[in-house]
Design a protein around this motif. Sequence first.
Motif, short mmCIF file in Angstrom:
data_model
loop_
_atom_site.label_atom_id
_atom_site.label_comp_id
_atom_site.label_asym_id
_atom_site.label_seq_id
_atom_site.Cartn_x
_atom_site.Cartn_y
_atom_site.Cartn_z
N ASN A 110 -10.72 9.07 -0.02
CA ASN A 110 -11.32 8.92 1.30
C ASN A 110 -10.81 7.68 2.02
O ASN A 110 -10.73 7.64 3.25
N GLY A 111 -10.41 6.69 1.23
CA GLY A 111 -9.89 5.44 1.81
C GLY A 111 -8.49 5.60 2.40
O GLY A 111 -7.93 4.61 2.89
N GLY A 112 -7.91 6.78 2.33
CA GLY A 112 -6.58 6.98 2.95
C GLY A 112 -6.31 8.46 3.01
O GLY A 112 -5.28 8.94 2.55
N LEU A 113 -7.28 9.17 3.55
CA LEU A 113 -7.36 10.61 3.35
C LEU A 113 -6.08 11.39 3.70
O LEU A 113 -5.48 12.03 2.85
N SER A 114 -5.66 11.32 4.97
CA SER A 114 -4.52 12.14 5.37
C SER A 114 -3.26 11.69 4.64
O SER A 114 -2.42 12.51 4.25
N PHE A 153 0.83 -1.21 0.00
CA PHE A 153 0.00 0.00 0.00
C PHE A 153 0.87 1.26 0.00
O PHE A 153 0.69 2.17 -0.79
N LEU A 154 1.89 1.24 0.87
CA LEU A 154 2.74 2.43 0.97
C LEU A 154 3.50 2.65 -0.32
O LEU A 154 3.68 3.78 -0.76
N ARG A 155 3.91 1.54 -0.95
CA ARG A 155 4.64 1.68 -2.20
C ARG A 155 3.75 2.35 -3.24
O ARG A 155 4.13 3.31 -3.88
N SER A 156 2.52 1.86 -3.34
CA SER A 156 1.65 2.44 -4.37
C SER A 156 1.26 3.87 -4.00
O SER A 156 1.20 4.75 -4.83
N GLN A 201 -16.34 10.00 -8.74
CA GLN A 201 -16.77 9.22 -7.58
C GLN A 201 -15.68 8.26 -7.13
O GLN A 201 -15.46 8.05 -5.95
N ARG A 202 -14.98 7.71 -8.11
CA ARG A 202 -13.90 6.78 -7.78
C ARG A 202 -12.76 7.51 -7.07
O ARG A 202 -12.19 7.01 -6.10
N HIS A 203 -12.45 8.74 -7.53
CA HIS A 203 -11.40 9.52 -6.85
C HIS A 203 -11.79 9.77 -5.40
O HIS A 203 -10.98 9.68 -4.49
#
Length: 424
Positions: free
Chosen positions: A90-94, A8-11, A83-85
């Motif tokens: 929102n799935g990793g906001l900060s 996740f962090l890599r992407s 909507q996808r953005h």
Amino acid sequence: MHTSRRAFLRSATAGAAVPFFTPSILDTLERRLEAYGHPAPQTAATDEAFWSEIRAAYPKYAYINLENGFSSPEPAATFEAFQRHQQEINGGLSFYMRRKKAADDAAVKAQLAQLAGVPVEEIVITRNTTESLGTVTHGIDLAPGDEAVMCNQDYGSMLEQFRQQSRRRGLKCVEIAIPLLPRDDEEMVETYARAFTPRTKLLLVSHMVNITGQILPVRKIADMAHAHGVAVIVDAAHSFAHVNFTLPELDGDYLGASLHKWLCTPLGAGLLHIKKDKIKTVWPLFGDTARAEDDIRKLERIGTHPAWTTMAIGDAIRFHTMIGSARKEARLRYLQQYWTDKVRGIPKVYLNTPTGYRACGIANVGITGMTPAALATALFDKYNIFTVAIDTVAVKGTRVTPHLYTTTAELDAFVKAVGELARA
Ligand SMILES: Cc1ncc(COP(=O)(O)O)c(C=O)c1O
């Protein structure tokens, strides 16, 4: 570190911009349009099958919508991507805001600068034209007695910005009347030139007048203003992504556009362009002393704002580019001329919009003896056709704005309605 977290962090920190589009919807449409073999703009303009493909990408209305001048709906591909953005951010906001947003913003700005034909170092993404031009009008140094020239067909909020500077700093606003149906470009240039005095510092000029659709010869007006040492602010709210031009062709010093109008982005997206040598003349409204005074990013310190809207500008540009600026202009002008040619000559019907290249998709029509409000109301109540009444000192009529998804059958219904109302 846990593998999935590492992935996740890599992407999330990859730096490269995420894809701005939905391959499924846009790729399918692109493939379908390929079948038309990249038609020349004038050929495409009258190809109803081509435009029915585009129509399918837009929302359906329960009425005939001829009021696309307020704003444009997003085509399905942009709406879905938006909507996808939202979902992804929102799935990793900060994390997104701190680690990814800057790269994505830069990628979108590069796309927008390319579309506008200017260096990325000269543009800011804003929320709308009001904000773009307000940043200039309120950010520029003005002294009591300085004069600014504008016209009575400019957009109300833009005029208000100047009037406020009048109260606050003693700016003299010189508001002129311009011809509705000019004889030639020179008449328009002369009309502006007559308003200039040695105290004139700024000129506001609309590229496309919002209430009539008239396209002004901005380049000629700007050349004249520059010869007088006057800086030019261009209101391109309605012309950007509607008529096919790049910003340097107009040669304005400052230019604002609303991307939610003809570029069909989500609501709340705009463009501010400032020529490199003029950036230092604009103070940031919200304060920024960290950047050099000629670094346009000093104007980007606007606080937290919807990152997903910025992202969707990239998707809207791809949709726009797929159609092509020149084809879009040709189709919109064709639709306008399709109906104006048919109503011109009907007794009591008058047009407030010039012919030929002096207009594109927007036009304004009136019926003698009928108020603009009565006309717009009758069109909607009796014929299910939505337009907007324009009742100003300079212009009286209803503004009619088809879009890429408008059919000629809908315009036939409009022409029939105007004929019946004029005869009533
Ligand atoms: C000519 C013109 N300028 C400015 C604006 C303001 O646009 P926005 O509300 O997107 O700031 C409009 C809106 O219709 C307009 O037509």
